[in-house]
Enzyme design. Structure first.
Site, PDB file in Angstrom:
ATOM      1  N   ARG A 267      47.476  24.612   1.166  1.00 21.36           N
ATOM      2  CA  ARG A 267      46.310  23.950   0.554  1.00 21.36           C
ATOM      3  C   ARG A 267      46.559  23.872  -0.954  1.00 21.36           C
ATOM      4  O   ARG A 267      46.106  24.695  -1.712  1.00 21.36           O
ATOM      5  CB  ARG A 267      45.037  24.724   0.869  1.00 21.36           C
ATOM      6  CG  ARG A 267      44.741  24.869   2.346  1.00 21.36           C
ATOM      7  CD  ARG A 267      44.288  23.594   3.023  1.00 21.36           C
ATOM      8  NE  ARG A 267      42.961  23.182   2.642  1.00 21.36           N
ATOM      9  CZ  ARG A 267      41.846  23.621   3.227  1.00 21.36           C
ATOM     10  NH1 ARG A 267      41.914  24.516   4.173  1.00 21.36           N
ATOM     11  NH2 ARG A 267      40.668  23.166   2.846  1.00 21.36           N
TER      12      ARG A 267
ATOM     13  N   ARG B 124      32.655  31.492  10.302  1.00 19.77           N
ATOM     14  CA  ARG B 124      32.722  30.993   8.916  1.00 19.77           C
ATOM     15  C   ARG B 124      31.847  29.757   8.734  1.00 19.77           C
ATOM     16  O   ARG B 124      31.363  29.485   7.640  1.00 19.77           O
ATOM     17  CB  ARG B 124      34.172  30.632   8.561  1.00 19.77           C
ATOM     18  CG  ARG B 124      35.106  31.798   8.333  1.00 19.77           C
ATOM     19  CD  ARG B 124      36.439  31.324   7.814  1.00 19.77           C
ATOM     20  NE  ARG B 124      36.227  30.310   6.807  1.00 19.77           N
ATOM     21  CZ  ARG B 124      36.931  29.175   6.728  1.00 19.77           C
ATOM     22  NH1 ARG B 124      37.878  28.926   7.603  1.00 19.77           N
ATOM     23  NH2 ARG B 124      36.689  28.299   5.777  1.00 19.77           N
TER      24      ARG B 124
ATOM     25  N   ASP C 233      37.206  16.952   9.924  1.00 19.67           N
ATOM     26  CA  ASP C 233      36.550  18.141  10.488  1.00 19.67           C
ATOM     27  C   ASP C 233      36.029  17.904  11.898  1.00 19.67           C
ATOM     28  O   ASP C 233      35.664  18.861  12.580  1.00 19.67           O
ATOM     29  CB  ASP C 233      35.391  18.581   9.584  1.00 19.67           C
ATOM     30  CG  ASP C 233      35.912  19.103   8.261  1.00 19.67           C
ATOM     31  OD1 ASP C 233      35.108  19.254   7.326  1.00 19.67           O
ATOM     32  OD2 ASP C 233      37.134  19.328   8.152  1.00 19.67           O
TER      33      ASP C 233
ATOM     34  N   CYS D 144      45.900  28.174   4.398  1.00 22.19           N
ATOM     35  CA  CYS D 144      44.978  28.632   5.435  1.00 22.19           C
ATOM     36  C   CYS D 144      45.524  28.101   6.749  1.00 22.19           C
ATOM     37  O   CYS D 144      46.614  27.554   6.818  1.00 22.19           O
ATOM     38  CB  CYS D 144      43.577  28.126   5.162  1.00 22.19           C
ATOM     39  SG  CYS D 144      43.405  26.401   5.557  1.00 22.19           S
TER      40      CYS D 144
ATOM     41  N   LYS E 218      27.514  23.979   5.340  1.00 18.05           N
ATOM     42  CA  LYS E 218      28.432  24.947   4.693  1.00 18.05           C
ATOM     43  C   LYS E 218      29.128  24.283   3.517  1.00 18.05           C
ATOM     44  O   LYS E 218      29.230  24.858   2.433  1.00 18.05           O
ATOM     45  CB  LYS E 218      29.477  25.423   5.695  1.00 18.05           C
ATOM     46  CG  LYS E 218      30.666  26.146   5.070  1.00 18.05           C
ATOM     47  CD  LYS E 218      31.727  26.553   6.060  1.00 18.05           C
ATOM     48  CE  LYS E 218      32.691  25.467   6.360  1.00 18.05           C
ATOM     49  NZ  LYS E 218      33.761  25.256   5.363  1.00 18.05           N
ATOM     50  N   ASN E 219      29.584  23.045   3.706  1.00 17.93           N
ATOM     51  CA  ASN E 219      30.391  22.396   2.665  1.00 17.93           C
ATOM     52  C   ASN E 219      29.568  21.848   1.513  1.00 17.93           C
ATOM     53  O   ASN E 219      30.128  21.340   0.546  1.00 17.93           O
ATOM     54  CB  ASN E 219      31.276  21.314   3.292  1.00 17.93           C
ATOM     55  CG  ASN E 219      32.340  21.927   4.179  1.00 17.93           C
ATOM     56  OD1 ASN E 219      32.541  23.151   4.179  1.00 17.93           O
ATOM     57  ND2 ASN E 219      33.017  21.115   4.967  1.00 17.93           N
TER      58      ASN E 219
HETATM   59  C1  EPZ Z   1      36.974  20.140   1.957  1.00 18.99           C
HETATM   60  O1  EPZ Z   1      38.179  20.877   1.818  1.00 18.99           O
HETATM   61  C2  EPZ Z   1      36.220  20.798   3.087  1.00 18.99           C
HETATM   62  N1  EPZ Z   1      35.918  22.184   2.734  1.00 18.99           N
HETATM   63  C3  EPZ Z   1      37.063  20.758   4.364  1.00 18.99           C
HETATM   64  O2  EPZ Z   1      36.287  21.326   5.411  1.00 18.99           O
HETATM   65  C4  EPZ Z   1      37.357  19.302   4.698  1.00 18.99           C
HETATM   66  O3  EPZ Z   1      38.179  19.255   5.844  1.00 18.99           O
HETATM   67  C5  EPZ Z   1      38.067  18.640   3.510  1.00 18.99           C
HETATM   68  O4  EPZ Z   1      37.253  18.787   2.319  1.00 18.99           O
HETATM   69  C6  EPZ Z   1      38.318  17.170   3.749  1.00 18.99           C
HETATM   70  O5  EPZ Z   1      37.116  16.521   4.005  1.00 18.99           O
HETATM   71  C7  EPZ Z   1      34.857  22.441   1.939  1.00 18.99           C
HETATM   72  O6  EPZ Z   1      34.171  21.544   1.485  1.00 18.99           O
HETATM   73  C8  EPZ Z   1      34.563  23.884   1.645  1.00 18.99           C
HETATM   74  P1  EPZ Z   1      40.550  18.207   0.056  1.00 18.99           P
HETATM   75  P2  EPZ Z   1      39.123  20.634   0.516  1.00 18.99           P
HETATM   76  O7  EPZ Z   1      40.784  18.757  -1.302  1.00 18.99           O
HETATM   77  O8  EPZ Z   1      38.286  20.355  -0.668  1.00 18.99           O
HETATM   78  C9  EPZ Z   1      45.285  17.726  -0.162  1.00 18.99           C
HETATM   79  C10 EPZ Z   1      35.849  22.678   7.250  1.00 18.99           C
HETATM   80  O9  EPZ Z   1      36.334  22.696   8.377  1.00 18.99           O
HETATM   81  N2  EPZ Z   1      45.153  18.213  -1.546  1.00 18.99           N
HETATM   82  O10 EPZ Z   1      39.776  16.938   0.217  1.00 18.99           O
HETATM   83  O11 EPZ Z   1      40.110  21.729   0.457  1.00 18.99           O
HETATM   84  C11 EPZ Z   1      44.997  18.856   0.831  1.00 18.99           C
HETATM   85  O12 EPZ Z   1      46.155  19.625   1.066  1.00 18.99           O
HETATM   86  C12 EPZ Z   1      36.756  22.522   6.061  1.00 18.99           C
HETATM   87  O13 EPZ Z   1      34.625  22.749   6.970  1.00 18.99           O
HETATM   88  C13 EPZ Z   1      46.263  18.193  -2.376  1.00 18.99           C
HETATM   89  O14 EPZ Z   1      47.358  17.787  -1.981  1.00 18.99           O
HETATM   90  O15 EPZ Z   1      39.862  19.295   0.986  1.00 18.99           O
HETATM   91  C14 EPZ Z   1      44.567  18.110   2.061  1.00 18.99           C
HETATM   92  O16 EPZ Z   1      45.727  17.690   2.760  1.00 18.99           O
HETATM   93  C15 EPZ Z   1      38.222  22.458   6.446  1.00 18.99           C
HETATM   94  N3  EPZ Z   1      46.145  18.668  -3.647  1.00 18.99           N
HETATM   95  C16 EPZ Z   1      43.844  16.883   1.497  1.00 18.99           C
HETATM   96  O17 EPZ Z   1      44.274  16.764   0.121  1.00 18.99           O
HETATM   97  C17 EPZ Z   1      44.948  19.146  -4.133  1.00 18.99           C
HETATM   98  O18 EPZ Z   1      44.897  19.537  -5.328  1.00 18.99           O
HETATM   99  C18 EPZ Z   1      42.330  16.997   1.536  1.00 18.99           C
HETATM  100  O19 EPZ Z   1      41.983  18.096   0.777  1.00 18.99           O
HETATM  101  C19 EPZ Z   1      43.830  19.152  -3.282  1.00 18.99           C
HETATM  102  C20 EPZ Z   1      43.950  18.679  -1.991  1.00 18.99           C
END
Ligand code: EPZ
Length: 419
Positions: free
Chosen positions: A121, A398, A306, A116, A22-23
């Site tokens: 986020r 999802r 995850d 979410c 998915k990711n």
């Molecule tokens: C991706 O989410 C994945 N989703 C998530 O999988 C996964 O848990 C996550 O990466 C971490 O590996 C997809 O790929 C569709 P991040 P993403 O930006 O990109 C903070 C699942 O279960 N952050 O690496 O949203 C954020 O709040 C899902 O399949 C900021 O502060 O994750 C979080 O605490 C859930 N500012 C951390 O970084 C930003 O601008 C990691 O977020 C962006 C992120």
């Protein structure tokens, strides 16, 4: 609304198929917007998040068709570079379309994807990075009006945190920008490499993906390609953990486990025997699992956030005490209440959860709160004595294609019913 009904206590014994990640699929669908010719994604999972991404592509004017596990996208005529709030809210990761629309059209209007189940986020890292590439962003009532009057240009960017989404957005905005982009402290997840492989096939000039510094030389246009999506490592680990928690013996098909090296040793420490071939991963669980003393979630190649909920479910029945530390998301322990309702002994304090293994879980009526938390409740139900009902399974749909069919194929007694 639907629920899963599980009669637990049956050790899984059999084979389980694995679909595409998915990711990977979501950023790859966004990337197809950049291509002037047809792109074909094979091994694409049939998930509600994927269908939502296809609706966004269609809204922009792409022709997007999905047959079985193959998606074809023709993006030769982009007619809209704005995504309505309703489509943005359907799926948190729709923010990755921002970089693709900017890369293709130089302007776009999107909405904040909203928080979410895992907590707020933020997208500050995405917006800071795009700003350095010449994107002007006006915020109005939750709407982001983005434009690059002088076109997107390469930049030296250092992410304060190796955000997966921000890394993907920079890659998508940079491949058609003028000049070189150097992205430091980039995310290293395997899905980043999957996206880079796709973009290179389309003619992009990218190097360093999978490491902390990614270099991208902008090109004038991208052609199409056929790309097979990598297997879903998180879904695969979920099914291996289903074998572990039920004391079973399972074969995960369609992967060598090459992207699971940060979790398979944890299952071995817990007493499972893991064998790998080029096309399958075998797991044989012990009669009783051993607790794994400390698990900290970290950016890849650390232990994946995850898998935290899923591994916690496994540890609820292990002999001993396991300590979890969730360092990526603020609110990723929402599955604990459901596990405790089923007899688990878990104590949460801030980012730390202490799990004291019990001899037995018992069936209960629980509700999924998020994608991986819902999967954790299903795994607990597979091991619990009696019947478990997991409601709100739209969360699970999802990210898992027909989870109940996959588990049933390995001997689980599980069915999908109206809630
Ligand atoms: C991706 O989410 C994945 N989703 C998530 O999988 C996964 O848990 C996550 O990466 C971490 O590996 C997809 O790929 C569709 P991040 P993403 O930006 O990109 C903070 C699942 O279960 N952050 O690496 O949203 C954020 O709040 C899902 O399949 C900021 O502060 O994750 C979080 O605490 C859930 N500012 C951390 O970084 C930003 O601008 C990691 O977020 C962006 C992120």
């Amino acid at each position: 609304m639907q629920k899963l009904v599980i009669n637990g206590g049956i050790p899984l014994d059999g084979e389980m198929p694995l679909y595409g990640a998915k990711n990977s699929a979501l950023p790859l669908l966004a990337a197809s917007l950049l291509c002037g010719e047809e792109t074909v994604l094979e091994n694409c999972p049939r998930l509600t998040d994927v269908f939502a991404a296809c609706r966004i592509l269609t809204h922009t004017g792409c022709r997007c068709t999905m047959q079985e596990h193959t998606v074809s996208v023709r993006a030769d005529a982009i007619v809209r570079s704005e995504i309505p709030e309703s489509l943005m809210q359907e799926m948190r990761s729709s923010i990755v379309f921002l970089g693709a629309l900017l890369g293709r059209t130089g302007a776009c209007q999107v909405y904040y994807p909203g928080g979410c189940e895992l907590g707020p986020r933020p997208i500050d890292l995405h917006l800071e990075a795009l700003g350095r590439m010449g994107v002007q962003i006006v915020r109005q009532e939750g709407r982001l009006e983005c434009s690059a009057p002088n076109g997107l240009h390469g930049a030296q960017i250092h992410l304060k945190f190796p955000s997966v989404g921000a890394t993907e957005n920079v890659m998508l905005a940079a491949v058609l920008a003028k000049g070189e982009t150097v992205l430091c402290n980039a995310a290293r997840e395997p899905e980043i490499c999957d996206l880079a492989d796709f973009l290179r096939k389309c003619g992009a000039r990218i190097s360093g993906d999978g490491e902390s510094t990614i270099r991208i030389q902008g090109v004038s246009a991208l052609k199409g390609c056929v790309h097979r999506i990598r297997p879903d490592r998180i879904a695969g680990l979920t099914y291996l953990c289903a074998g572990a928690i039920t004391g079973g013996m399972v074969k995960l098909c369609g992967t060598s486990g090459v992207q699971m090296e940060n979790v398979l040793p944890v299952l071995e420490q817990a007493g499972c025997r893991i064998d790998r071939t080029e096309h399958a991963v075998y797991l044989r669980a012990p009669r009783r699992l051993r607790a794994v003393s400390r698990l900290r979630t970290m950016p890849h190649p650390g232990f994946p956030t995850d898998v935290q909920a899923i591994m916690m479910a496994v540890m609820t029945l292990a002999k001993g005490v396991s300590v979890f530390e969730e360092n990526i998301f603020e609110n990723r322990y929402r599955h604990v209440d459901g596990l405790v309702q089923m007899g688990a002994e878990i104590c949460v304090s801030g980012r730390v959860a202490v799990v004291s293994g019990v001899q037995e879980l018992y069936g209960a009526r629980v509700a999924a709160t998020d994608l991986r938390g819902g999967a954790a409740l299903v795994l607990a139900g597979l091991a619990a004595r009696g019947t478990t009902e997991v409601r709100q399974i739209h969360h699970i749909d999802r990210g898992y294609e027909e989870m109940e069919q996959v588990l049933k194929g390995a001997g689980a007694c599980i069915s999908r019913r109206a809630q």
